[in-house]
Design a protein around this motif. Structure first.
Motif, short mmCIF file in Angstrom:
data_model
loop_
_atom_site.label_atom_id
_atom_site.label_comp_id
_atom_site.label_asym_id
_atom_site.label_seq_id
_atom_site.Cartn_x
_atom_site.Cartn_y
_atom_site.Cartn_z
N UNK A 371 3.03 62.50 35.68
CA UNK A 371 3.20 63.69 34.87
C UNK A 371 1.97 64.00 33.56
N UNK A 372 1.94 62.90 33.43
CA UNK A 372 0.32 62.50 33.04
C UNK A 372 -1.44 62.51 33.91
N UNK A 373 -0.77 62.31 34.54
CA UNK A 373 -2.15 62.24 35.50
C UNK A 373 -2.58 64.37 35.76
N UNK A 374 -1.20 64.51 36.40
CA UNK A 374 -1.55 65.93 37.40
C UNK A 374 -1.83 66.91 35.80
N UNK A 375 -1.27 66.46 34.65
CA UNK A 375 -1.70 67.49 33.07
C UNK A 375 -3.24 66.71 33.41
N UNK A 376 -3.59 65.60 33.51
CA UNK A 376 -5.20 65.74 33.08
C UNK A 376 -6.23 65.84 34.02
N UNK A 377 -7.23 65.72 33.44
CA UNK A 377 -8.35 65.52 34.61
C UNK A 377 -8.96 64.40 35.24
N UNK A 378 -8.20 63.22 35.57
CA UNK A 378 -8.41 62.43 35.60
C UNK A 378 -8.40 62.31 37.09
N UNK A 379 -9.27 61.50 37.99
CA UNK A 379 -9.75 61.59 40.01
C UNK A 379 -9.62 60.66 40.43
N UNK A 380 -9.20 59.91 41.18
CA UNK A 380 -8.62 58.25 41.80
C UNK A 380 -10.05 57.99 42.10
#
Length: 381
Positions: A371-380
């Motif tokens: 959930x936090x990943x989806x809401x952030x701008x982090x990319x693999x």
């Protein structure tokens, strides 16, 4: 673990059965004797691990009863109870290897502590004895009749119904205790007894009940290998797993199986193994939603799973299962950002059995929840 209670007073037997939780202490069977002569006979037939014995009884007192059993191959650890606080009794008891000397009336908490101490000592002694038999069998290549009896008694004492042998081989000399690491990974009650064959090899006996299976041993070994790889990337850890047996006489055979499995070099499979390993990498990348356990992939490509594990690490510099997780996590990250799929849908799509397992693995890999990943701008990366 078996206990014999010896006292001529029925009230004491009833009192102990009422105030003591034998099962909680690890005692599986309790029997009763009411005089020293009956006790001496029952020690031979019942073969208890522990004994609580009164000093003053009719027919044969506690000290004389203990003297009568000194010739036996198995003498229970004994707690003497006495209403007489006299040095002579304590001295005689110590000569007969009595472990504890308590005064009547019995204090339940003191007795409970004394039993816990004796049980712990007994467990450590049994493990030490198994370690000695394991070491002796490794070097002799066989197990002698007396050793077999002792080994079988120790397995029974520890309630080990099934056991297997694991041999760990490290690329560098290691002081890791793989028996402790295995117990940390286990989700069931297991006993692990380790001996060192040399500076690079450790042989571990893993014992348990009906829930000890080949699949569980594979999972434990793979988890342990991943843990070691994370902490020591430059080390290459290999493991050889034997079959599982219920018969103590199969110990030499299981040791041989385990050592053969860990020592079989990948070169024996030649180009077939190398070709298979190179094909497995793109297979993982395209079939990430399928069963990718080491065993299933090894079966599909018709190669030994332990050879596959070693060869994959040598070829690509990463453990096989770590690579599977990497592929699945990166795909999950893409789906979280590029779709509106629910977590349970994503988990199922990338090969996880349930959403909670997927969420834990995702957070461990990326440091944030799905959930936090989806809401952030982090990319693999």
């Amino acid at each position: 673990m078996k206990l014999l209670i010896v006292d001529d007073q029925l009230s004491l037997h009833r009192y102990l059965d009422k105030v003591m939780n034998w099962k909680e202490l690890g005692i599986t069977e309790v029997q009763h004797a009411y005089d020293g002569e009956e006790a001496a006979n029952m020690v031979e037939t019942f073969r208890p691990d522990l004994m609580i014995m009164d000093i003053h009884m009719p027919l044969l007192d506690g000290i004389e009863s203990l003297k009568r059993i000194q010739h036996l191959d198995k003498i229970p650890r004994t707690i003497i109870l006495s209403a007489y606080d006299q040095f002579e009794y304590a001295r005689d008891a110590l000569r007969l290897h009595v472990s504890q000397y308590l005064l009547k009336p019995v204090d339940a908490e003191l007795l409970r502590d004394a039993l816990r101490e004796l049980i712990q000592q007994s467990v450590l002694d049994a493990q030490k004895s198994i370690r000695s038999e394991l070491d002796r069998t490794i070097y002799a290549g066989q197990i002698e009749a007396n050793s077999l009896i002792n080994f079988r008694d120790c397995l029974e004492f520890l309630a080990i119904e099934r056991f297997a042998i694991l041999t760990f081989e490290n690329s560098l000399p290691s002081d890791q205790d793989y028996s402790c690491l295995l117990k940390e990974q286990a989700v069931i009650q297991i006993h692990c007894v380790m001996c060192c064959k040399n500076r690079k090899e450790q042989v571990v006996l893993v014992g348990g009940g009906d829930d000890l299976s080949s699949g569980l041993l594979r999972e434990l070994s793979e988890s342990l290998m991943e843990k070691v790889a994370e902490s020591s990337p430059s080390h290459t850890l290999s493991v050889g797993i034997s079959s599982i047996s219920q018969d103590a006489a199969f110990l030499p055979q299981l040791i041989s199986e385990s050592m053969l499995a860990v020592r079989t070099p990948a070169s024996e499979s030649g180009s077939k193994l190398q070709e298979a390993v190179r094909r497995i990498k793109p297979y993982v990348e395209t079939r990430y939603q399928e069963d990718l356990s080491l065993q299933s992939v090894a079966d599909r490509f018709d190669i030994d799973k332990y050879q596959l594990s070693r060869a994959f690490k040598q070829e690509f510099g990463v453990n096989y299962w770590a690579y599977v997780i990497q592929v699945r996590m990166i795909k999950a990250a893409e789906l979280l950002v590029g779709t509106n799929w629910r977590n349970n849908h994503i988990a199922e799509h990338i090969g996880f059995l349930d959403e909670s397992h997927f969420s834990r693995a995702f957070k461990k890999y990326f440091g944030v929840t799905p959930k936090e990943y989806r809401a952030s701008s982090i990319r693999p990366h």
